[in-house]
Design a protein around this motif. Structure first.
Motif, PDB file in Angstrom:
ATOM      1  N   SER A  47       0.825  -1.204   0.000  1.00 54.28           N
ATOM      2  CA  SER A  47       0.000   0.000   0.000  1.00 54.28           C
ATOM      3  C   SER A  47       0.864   1.262   0.000  1.00 54.28           C
ATOM      4  O   SER A  47       1.786   1.394   0.799  1.00 54.28           O
ATOM      5  N   GLY A  48       0.579   2.153  -0.918  1.00 55.92           N
ATOM      6  CA  GLY A  48       1.303   3.411  -0.986  1.00 55.92           C
ATOM      7  C   GLY A  48       2.552   3.373  -1.852  1.00 55.92           C
ATOM      8  O   GLY A  48       3.114   4.407  -2.179  1.00 55.92           O
ATOM      9  N   GLN A  49       3.012   2.176  -2.220  1.00 56.31           N
ATOM     10  CA  GLN A  49       4.202   2.061  -3.069  1.00 56.31           C
ATOM     11  C   GLN A  49       3.833   2.334  -4.521  1.00 56.31           C
ATOM     12  O   GLN A  49       2.729   2.021  -4.966  1.00 56.31           O
ATOM     13  N   THR A  50       4.777   2.895  -5.250  1.00 60.80           N
ATOM     14  CA  THR A  50       4.642   3.040  -6.696  1.00 60.80           C
ATOM     15  C   THR A  50       5.903   2.469  -7.337  1.00 60.80           C
ATOM     16  O   THR A  50       6.918   2.279  -6.667  1.00 60.80           O
ATOM     17  N   PHE A  51       5.844   2.218  -8.624  1.00 65.56           N
ATOM     18  CA  PHE A  51       7.022   1.713  -9.318  1.00 65.56           C
ATOM     19  C   PHE A  51       8.184   2.690  -9.196  1.00 65.56           C
ATOM     20  O   PHE A  51       9.337   2.279  -9.139  1.00 65.56           O
ATOM     21  N   ASP A  52       7.889   3.982  -9.148  1.00 59.91           N
ATOM     22  CA  ASP A  52       8.943   4.990  -9.047  1.00 59.91           C
ATOM     23  C   ASP A  52       9.674   4.943  -7.705  1.00 59.91           C
ATOM     24  O   ASP A  52      10.798   5.417  -7.595  1.00 59.91           O
ATOM     25  N   ASP A  53       9.017   4.378  -6.673  1.00 62.46           N
ATOM     26  CA  ASP A  53       9.619   4.283  -5.342  1.00 62.46           C
ATOM     27  C   ASP A  53      10.607   3.123  -5.213  1.00 62.46           C
ATOM     28  O   ASP A  53      11.386   3.083  -4.268  1.00 62.46           O
ATOM     29  N   LEU A  54      10.550   2.164  -6.134  1.00 57.75           N
ATOM     30  CA  LEU A  54      11.286   0.918  -5.990  1.00 57.75           C
ATOM     31  C   LEU A  54      12.683   0.980  -6.599  1.00 57.75           C
ATOM     32  O   LEU A  54      12.864   1.524  -7.683  1.00 57.75           O
ATOM     33  N   THR A  55      13.631   0.387  -5.902  1.00 59.86           N
ATOM     34  CA  THR A  55      14.971   0.223  -6.462  1.00 59.86           C
ATOM     35  C   THR A  55      14.988  -1.070  -7.284  1.00 59.86           C
ATOM     36  O   THR A  55      14.064  -1.900  -7.187  1.00 59.86           O
ATOM     37  N   MET A  56      16.038  -1.271  -8.050  1.00 65.46           N
ATOM     38  CA  MET A  56      16.183  -2.508  -8.812  1.00 65.46           C
ATOM     39  C   MET A  56      16.218  -3.701  -7.861  1.00 65.46           C
ATOM     40  O   MET A  56      15.653  -4.755  -8.142  1.00 65.46           O
ATOM     41  N   LYS A  57      16.837  -3.528  -6.711  1.00 58.82           N
ATOM     42  CA  LYS A  57      16.899  -4.605  -5.717  1.00 58.82           C
ATOM     43  C   LYS A  57      15.500  -4.929  -5.197  1.00 58.82           C
ATOM     44  O   LYS A  57      15.145  -6.103  -5.038  1.00 58.82           O
ATOM     45  N   ASP A  58      14.684  -3.900  -4.932  1.00 57.11           N
ATOM     46  CA  ASP A  58      13.310  -4.113  -4.466  1.00 57.11           C
ATOM     47  C   ASP A  58      12.502  -4.904  -5.494  1.00 57.11           C
ATOM     48  O   ASP A  58      11.781  -5.843  -5.155  1.00 57.11           O
ATOM     49  N   ILE A  59      12.623  -4.497  -6.748  1.00 51.74           N
ATOM     50  CA  ILE A  59      11.876  -5.138  -7.829  1.00 51.74           C
ATOM     51  C   ILE A  59      12.289  -6.603  -7.957  1.00 51.74           C
ATOM     52  O   ILE A  59      11.452  -7.492  -8.096  1.00 51.74           O
ATOM     53  N   THR A  60      13.580  -6.855  -7.879  1.00 54.43           N
ATOM     54  CA  THR A  60      14.095  -8.218  -7.984  1.00 54.43           C
ATOM     55  C   THR A  60      13.602  -9.068  -6.817  1.00 54.43           C
ATOM     56  O   THR A  60      13.235 -10.235  -6.999  1.00 54.43           O
TER      57      THR A  60
END
Length: 78
Positions: A47-60
Motif C-alpha cells: 500500500s502506498g508504493q509506486t514503481f517509481d519508489d522501488l529500487t532494482m533490488k526491491d523489484i528483484t
C-alpha cells in the motif's frame, strides 16, 4: 540453487506511466536448470508504493518472491 537476474524491463502504458516490470531470472545447479520471466504489477506492491519508489533490488526481491510462490508445491500425501 543460485538464481540470478538476467534482465529487467519496464513496460509503459499509453500515457508513459510504468504499468509493470518484467524480471528475467535464471539459475542452474548440476543438471537442474531454471529460466523464468516474472511480471511485477501494481498488485504486487504494498500500500502506498509506486514503481517509481522501488529500487532494482526491491523489484528483484518481489520477482523472486513471486517465483517462489509460483513454483512451491505441497508435499505429496501418503
Amino acid at each position: 540453487m543460485n538464481i540470478k537476474k538476467t534482465a529487467l524491463t519496464y513496460n509503459f502504458d499509453g500515457d508513459g506511466n510504468t504499468s509493470s516490470i518484467t524480471v528475467s531470472l535464471s539459475g542452474n545447479e548440476g543438471a537442474d536448470y531454471l529460466n523464468a520471466n516474472m511480471q511485477v504489477t501494481s498488485e504486487d506492491l504494498t500500500s502506498g508504493q509506486t514503481f517509481d519508489d522501488l529500487t532494482m533490488k526491491d523489484i528483484t526481491t518481489i520477482a523472486r518472491t513471486k517465483l517462489a510462490k509460483a513454483t512451491a508445491q505441497d508435499a505429496p500425501k501418503a
